[in-house]
Scaffold this motif. Structure first.
Motif, PDB file in Angstrom:
ATOM      1  N   LYS A 138       0.804  -1.223   0.000  1.00 44.73           N
ATOM      2  CA  LYS A 138       0.000   0.000   0.000  1.00 44.73           C
ATOM      3  C   LYS A 138       0.838   1.274   0.000  1.00 44.73           C
ATOM      4  N   THR A 139       2.052   1.208   0.572  1.00 42.12           N
ATOM      5  CA  THR A 139       2.916   2.387   0.622  1.00 42.12           C
ATOM      6  C   THR A 139       4.307   1.975   0.163  1.00 42.12           C
ATOM      7  N   ILE A 140       4.754   2.568  -0.938  1.00 45.66           N
ATOM      8  CA  ILE A 140       6.006   2.185  -1.587  1.00 45.66           C
ATOM      9  C   ILE A 140       7.027   3.302  -1.443  1.00 45.66           C
ATOM     10  N   LEU A 141       8.186   2.980  -0.882  1.00 44.79           N
ATOM     11  CA  LEU A 141       9.282   3.947  -0.800  1.00 44.79           C
ATOM     12  C   LEU A 141      10.135   3.817  -2.052  1.00 44.79           C
ATOM     13  N   VAL A 142      10.421   4.952  -2.687  1.00 47.32           N
ATOM     14  CA  VAL A 142      11.234   4.966  -3.899  1.00 47.32           C
ATOM     15  C   VAL A 142      12.397   5.944  -3.716  1.00 47.32           C
ATOM     16  N   ALA A 179       9.567   4.324 -12.454  1.00 45.88           N
ATOM     17  CA  ALA A 179       8.530   3.904 -13.411  1.00 45.88           C
ATOM     18  C   ALA A 179       7.846   2.622 -12.961  1.00 45.88           C
ATOM     19  N   ASN A 180       8.635   1.664 -12.474  1.00 46.37           N
ATOM     20  CA  ASN A 180       8.050   0.404 -12.009  1.00 46.37           C
ATOM     21  C   ASN A 180       7.196   0.606 -10.765  1.00 46.37           C
ATOM     22  N   ILE A 231       5.606   3.345  -9.848  1.00 45.91           N
ATOM     23  CA  ILE A 231       4.388   4.066 -10.216  1.00 45.91           C
ATOM     24  C   ILE A 231       3.419   3.138 -10.945  1.00 45.91           C
ATOM     25  N   ASP A 232       3.942   2.297 -11.816  1.00 46.01           N
ATOM     26  CA  ASP A 232       3.091   1.327 -12.511  1.00 46.01           C
ATOM     27  C   ASP A 232       2.404   0.399 -11.504  1.00 46.01           C
ATOM     28  N   TYR A 233       3.177  -0.098 -10.552  1.00 43.40           N
ATOM     29  CA  TYR A 233       2.611  -0.970  -9.524  1.00 43.40           C
ATOM     30  C   TYR A 233       1.561  -0.202  -8.707  1.00 43.40           C
ATOM     31  N   ALA A 234       1.917   1.004  -8.271  1.00 38.86           N
ATOM     32  CA  ALA A 234       1.019   1.805  -7.436  1.00 38.86           C
ATOM     33  C   ALA A 234      -0.282   2.123  -8.167  1.00 38.86           C
ATOM     34  N   GLN A 235      -0.187   2.373  -9.451  1.00 40.36           N
ATOM     35  CA  GLN A 235      -1.370   2.685 -10.245  1.00 40.36           C
ATOM     36  C   GLN A 235      -2.322   1.496 -10.294  1.00 40.36           C
ATOM     37  N   HIS A 236      -1.776   0.309 -10.462  1.00 40.09           N
ATOM     38  CA  HIS A 236      -2.608  -0.889 -10.556  1.00 40.09           C
ATOM     39  C   HIS A 236      -3.161  -1.335  -9.202  1.00 40.09           C
ATOM     40  N   CYS A 237      -2.419  -1.063  -8.136  1.00 37.59           N
ATOM     41  CA  CYS A 237      -2.822  -1.559  -6.807  1.00 37.59           C
ATOM     42  C   CYS A 237      -3.360  -0.461  -5.898  1.00 37.59           C
ATOM     43  N   LYS A 238      -3.518   0.741  -6.454  1.00 37.32           N
ATOM     44  CA  LYS A 238      -4.027   1.870  -5.665  1.00 37.32           C
ATOM     45  C   LYS A 238      -3.144   2.147  -4.437  1.00 37.32           C
ATOM     46  N   PHE A 285      11.195   0.057  -3.533  1.00 36.68           N
ATOM     47  CA  PHE A 285      11.575  -0.203  -4.926  1.00 36.68           C
ATOM     48  C   PHE A 285      12.818   0.641  -5.170  1.00 36.68           C
ATOM     49  N   MET A 286      13.958   0.010  -5.423  1.00 36.51           N
ATOM     50  CA  MET A 286      15.157   0.803  -5.663  1.00 36.51           C
ATOM     51  C   MET A 286      16.039   0.194  -6.730  1.00 36.51           C
TER      52      MET A 286
END
Length: 145
Positions: free
Chosen positions: A3-7, A20-21, A23-30, A112-113
């Motif tokens: 639910k919360t991704i650190l980049v 990019a990866n 954001i793509d994941y976050a977009q699909h999983c809200k 995600f790094m």
């Protein structure tokens, strides 16, 4: 599902791939994105000080501005994708520690790094911020090459 991704980003092309990866994941999983860039302070050396003409204050202002530009890439990309995003910048000699601390502070589920792909002696002598994050993180770390 995260639910919360650190980049974390250093502005490199490899970091852009991680952005990019994520954001793509976050977009699909809200999910929500937390972007971080760590600016390294002026590397003070008493022996070299007399020969250096760089003002530490100007140096640190420049690296802070660069860190702000780096996280702006994340927030701009997230906004374009309709993903919630928050960003932060930190001044520290230990980027890996700041990344792990930010993950705790913002209650992130995953990091995600990018990996910079060093190998051989350069990896041994320079170390790897990614490896240090992997060693100290209590949450999953997705490493992108």
């Amino acid at each position: 599902m995260f639910k919360t991704i650190l980049v974390p980003t250093d502005g490199s092309e490899r970091s852009d791939k991680a952005i990019a990866n994520a954001i793509d994941y976050a977009q699909h999983c809200k999910s929500k994105i937390i972007g971080i860039s760590v600016a390294e302070p002026y590397p003070f050396s008493p022996l070299a000080e007399s020969s250096m003409a760089i003002d530490p204050g100007i140096y640190e202002e420049n690296v802070r501005n660069l860190a702000e530009q780096n996280v702006k890439k994340i927030s701009d990309a997230a906004q374009a994708a309709g993903v919630d995003c928050e960003t932060t910048t930190v001044l520290s000699f230990a980027p890996d520690e700041e990344i792990v601390n930010a993950a705790k502070k913002f209650n992130c589920d995953v990091i995600f790094m990018a990996s910079h792909g060093r190998s051989g002696l350069s990896r041994l002598f320079l170390g790897s911020k990614t490896q240090k994050v992997l060693a100290h993180s209590s949450i999953p770390v997705l490493v992108l090459r």
